[in-house]
Design a protein around this motif. Structure first.
Motif, PDB file in Angstrom:
ATOM      1  N   THR A 312      59.193  24.130  45.526  1.00 36.21           N
ATOM      2  CA  THR A 312      60.476  23.435  45.603  1.00 36.21           C
ATOM      3  C   THR A 312      61.440  23.944  44.534  1.00 36.21           C
ATOM      4  OG1 THR A 312      59.405  21.451  46.450  1.00 36.21           O
ATOM      5  CG2 THR A 312      61.592  21.180  45.504  1.00 36.21           C
ATOM      6  N   THR A 313      62.663  24.195  44.946  1.00 36.59           N
ATOM      7  CA  THR A 313      63.678  24.734  44.046  1.00 36.59           C
ATOM      8  C   THR A 313      64.173  23.669  43.076  1.00 36.59           C
ATOM      9  OG1 THR A 313      64.403  26.284  45.760  1.00 36.59           O
ATOM     10  CG2 THR A 313      65.952  25.825  43.965  1.00 36.59           C
ATOM     11  N   PRO A 314      64.193  23.949  41.777  1.00 39.92           N
ATOM     12  CA  PRO A 314      64.736  22.979  40.810  1.00 39.92           C
ATOM     13  C   PRO A 314      66.220  22.726  41.046  1.00 39.92           C
ATOM     14  CG  PRO A 314      63.382  24.632  39.697  1.00 39.92           C
ATOM     15  CD  PRO A 314      63.594  25.115  41.104  1.00 39.92           C
ATOM     16  N   ALA A 315      66.683  21.578  40.592  1.00 41.01           N
ATOM     17  CA  ALA A 315      68.042  21.119  40.907  1.00 41.01           C
ATOM     18  C   ALA A 315      69.066  21.579  39.876  1.00 41.01           C
ATOM     19  CB  ALA A 315      68.060  19.600  41.034  1.00 41.01           C
ATOM     20  N   HIS A 316      69.257  22.880  39.788  1.00 40.83           N
ATOM     21  CA  HIS A 316      70.340  23.443  38.987  1.00 40.83           C
ATOM     22  C   HIS A 316      70.522  24.896  39.395  1.00 40.83           C
ATOM     23  CE1 HIS A 316      66.833  24.671  36.608  1.00 40.83           C
ATOM     24  NE2 HIS A 316      66.578  23.391  36.382  1.00 40.83           N
ATOM     25  N   PRO A 317      71.633  25.533  39.012  1.00 44.76           N
ATOM     26  CA  PRO A 317      71.947  26.864  39.523  1.00 44.76           C
ATOM     27  C   PRO A 317      70.931  27.946  39.167  1.00 44.76           C
ATOM     28  CG  PRO A 317      73.924  25.799  38.690  1.00 44.76           C
ATOM     29  CD  PRO A 317      72.774  24.926  38.291  1.00 44.76           C
ATOM     30  N   ASP A 318      71.033  29.052  39.882  1.00 41.58           N
ATOM     31  CA  ASP A 318      70.060  30.148  39.783  1.00 41.58           C
ATOM     32  C   ASP A 318      70.160  30.927  38.484  1.00 41.58           C
ATOM     33  OD1 ASP A 318      68.142  32.118  40.877  1.00 41.58           O
ATOM     34  OD2 ASP A 318      69.865  33.454  41.029  1.00 41.58           O
ATOM     35  N   TYR A 319      71.356  31.181  38.002  1.00 37.71           N
ATOM     36  CA  TYR A 319      71.567  32.229  36.987  1.00 37.71           C
ATOM     37  C   TYR A 319      72.036  31.645  35.662  1.00 37.71           C
ATOM     38  CZ  TYR A 319      73.456  36.623  35.037  1.00 37.71           C
ATOM     39  OH  TYR A 319      73.733  37.714  34.245  1.00 37.71           O
ATOM     40  N   PRO A 320      71.278  31.884  34.588  1.00 36.15           N
ATOM     41  CA  PRO A 320      69.990  32.575  34.493  1.00 36.15           C
ATOM     42  C   PRO A 320      68.825  31.615  34.672  1.00 36.15           C
ATOM     43  CG  PRO A 320      70.776  32.090  32.301  1.00 36.15           C
ATOM     44  CD  PRO A 320      71.820  31.568  33.245  1.00 36.15           C
ATOM     45  N   SER A 321      67.637  32.170  34.819  1.00 39.17           N
ATOM     46  CA  SER A 321      66.423  31.373  34.987  1.00 39.17           C
ATOM     47  C   SER A 321      66.045  30.673  33.690  1.00 39.17           C
ATOM     48  CB  SER A 321      65.272  32.285  35.424  1.00 39.17           C
ATOM     49  OG  SER A 321      64.018  31.689  35.149  1.00 39.17           O
ATOM     50  N   GLY A 322      65.913  29.342  33.738  1.00 37.84           N
ATOM     51  CA  GLY A 322      65.547  28.594  32.546  1.00 37.84           C
ATOM     52  C   GLY A 322      64.138  28.863  32.067  1.00 37.84           C
ATOM     53  N   HIS A 323      63.183  29.028  32.981  1.00 34.59           N
ATOM     54  CA  HIS A 323      61.824  29.372  32.553  1.00 34.59           C
ATOM     55  C   HIS A 323      61.829  30.675  31.760  1.00 34.59           C
ATOM     56  CE1 HIS A 323      59.815  26.173  34.650  1.00 34.59           C
ATOM     57  NE2 HIS A 323      58.626  26.732  34.541  1.00 34.59           N
ATOM     58  N   ASN A 324      62.665  31.590  32.179  1.00 36.08           N
ATOM     59  CA  ASN A 324      62.671  32.891  31.513  1.00 36.08           C
ATOM     60  C   ASN A 324      63.490  32.904  30.235  1.00 36.08           C
ATOM     61  OD1 ASN A 324      61.052  34.996  33.053  1.00 36.08           O
ATOM     62  ND2 ASN A 324      62.072  33.858  34.676  1.00 36.08           N
TER      63      ASN A 324
END
Length: 408
Positions: A312-324
């Protein structure tokens, strides 16, 4: 019992009474807790357990608790010459922070404090160091009051823009409201502003780079992918959970293996979490500045009406990736302060892959796996992942370079 040990026990009991009578509640017996002779690890484990059991629902708020506790401990130790005094200052600062910010976890914090103080000699410098640790924590808690890192401020409502190509919209299946929008307005520990290291804009929608990134996610990140291998699925699942949860044992391995002093190791924990907080502030700034849509939105808009990601996609924009960004920050702090490789291999688990463990010999491999994992989960483009690694590294490098001002 030898006479020396008996005298030491009595001294510890006197010290415990002298410095904690106003704040120490009904402590659980020290024997009920894991036994360690390493004060830094004892308080590390107590902090981790307290946050896991009673922390906030927002990750950055929990990083803030770590940062306050250990930064206060580092500041309190700065003028203390002896290891005994530094242990006492560490105890005072971390205990005071936990019972103030996580009052529901006081019994466990009290138990660690009781065990620690029982092992210290009953001398005025030791009592003074505990008091100094408490005072440092109280000052820092007061200083950080109103910093915008409480859960309500972190998740302040985001006015979703009208749908348009490239612009973030809530994603299936929950179509949840945007999260972490308020981080960008929070007060950093070290950064001058949230946008200080804002990355360049993401690739244009009509660029070859974006087309390649989206094609990769479509093929490898689909819930029904026929090209993703089992090993790739396992990696995506292992790194799916909270970055704080996943990196807590990685940082612990670095602390455990460090040959540094109590002060050196306290500073390592403090800077790790200060950088993590500032990185998350910078991440939300960039996410909501660019508002780049998620791969699932782009793929559905492109006509593949049945495509769904593996996770499931987290509820915030793609760029940049928070995990990364978190990975990039962690890798940079650990590389800067303890070197690029661990002194010996370390093994971690994952709450999203409870039967799996992974063993590493450096701090870089988790970052590489995070980059791949978010693509194979179907929730980020590779460009967003790589931008995240760079942003987290930039923030952490800045924090480490300003360490003398931060730690004193």
């Amino acid at each position: 019992m030898p006479v020396l040990a008996t005298a030491r026990s009595r001294a510890g009991a006197t010290l415990l009474s002298a410095v904690t009578i106003a704040t120490l509640g009904a402590a659980a017996p020290a024997a009920a807790r894991p036994v360690t002779t390493d004060s830094v690890l004892a308080w590390y484990d107590t902090t981790a357990a307290a946050i896991a059991a009673g922390g906030a629902p927002t990750q950055i708020t929990n990083n803030r608790t770590w940062a306050i506790a250990w930064l206060a401990a580092a500041r309190a130790q700065a003028g203390v010459p002896s290891t005994t005094g530094r242990r006492a200052a560490l105890a005072g600062a971390v205990h005071q922070t936990l019972v103030t910010l996580l009052p529901g976890q006081q019994t466990a914090a009290d138990a660690t404090l009781a065990a620690e103080l029982a092992a210290l000699p009953d001398r005025p410098p030791v009592r003074d160091a505990v008091t100094a640790g408490r005072a440092a924590a109280q000052r820092l808690i007061a200083e950080r009051t109103g910093d915008g890192l409480d859960p309500a401020s972190v998740n302040v409502a985001f006015p979703v823009p009208a749908g348009a190509p490239g612009i973030w919209q809530p994603t299936p299946p929950q179509f949840a409201p945007a999260a972490q929008y308020g981080n960008r307005l929070a007060r950093p520990f070290v950064l001058r502003s949230a946008d200080q290291f804002r990355p360049p804009a993401p690739p244009a929608l009509d660029s070859a780079r974006y087309a390649a990134d989206l094609a990769e996610v479509r093929a490898y990140g689909s819930a029904s992918s026929t090209v993703r291998t089992q090993a790739q699925t396992d990696t995506a699942t292992f790194w799916l959970g909270s970055s704080l949860t996943l990196y807590t044992p990685i940082l612990r391995a670095a602390v455990e293996q460090s040959p540094g002093s109590v002060l050196d190791r306290t500073r390592l924990v403090a800077l790790f979490h200060v950088a993590a907080v500032d990185t998350q502030i910078a991440t939300s700034d960039a996410k909501y500045a660019y508002q780049r849509w998620r791969p699932v939105t782009a793929i559905l808009a492109g006509g593949d009406a049945t495509w769904l990601p593996l996770h499931t996609t987290p509820a915030h924009p793609d760029y940049p990736s928070g995990h990364n960004t978190y990975s990039g920050s962690a890798e940079r702090v650990l590389t800067s302060l303890v070197g690029p490789r661990a002194r010996r291999p370390y093994t971690i688990g994952s709450p999203t892959a409870p039967d799996a463990e992974r063993t590493y010999t450096d701090w870089r491999q988790p970052s590489l796996e995070n980059v791949d994992a978010r693509v194979w989960s179907g929730i980020h483009t590779r460009g967003a992942d790589l931008a995240g690694i760079r942003l987290g590294g930039d923030v952490a490098r800045y924090v480490v370079s300003h360490a003398p001002a931060v730690l004193n």
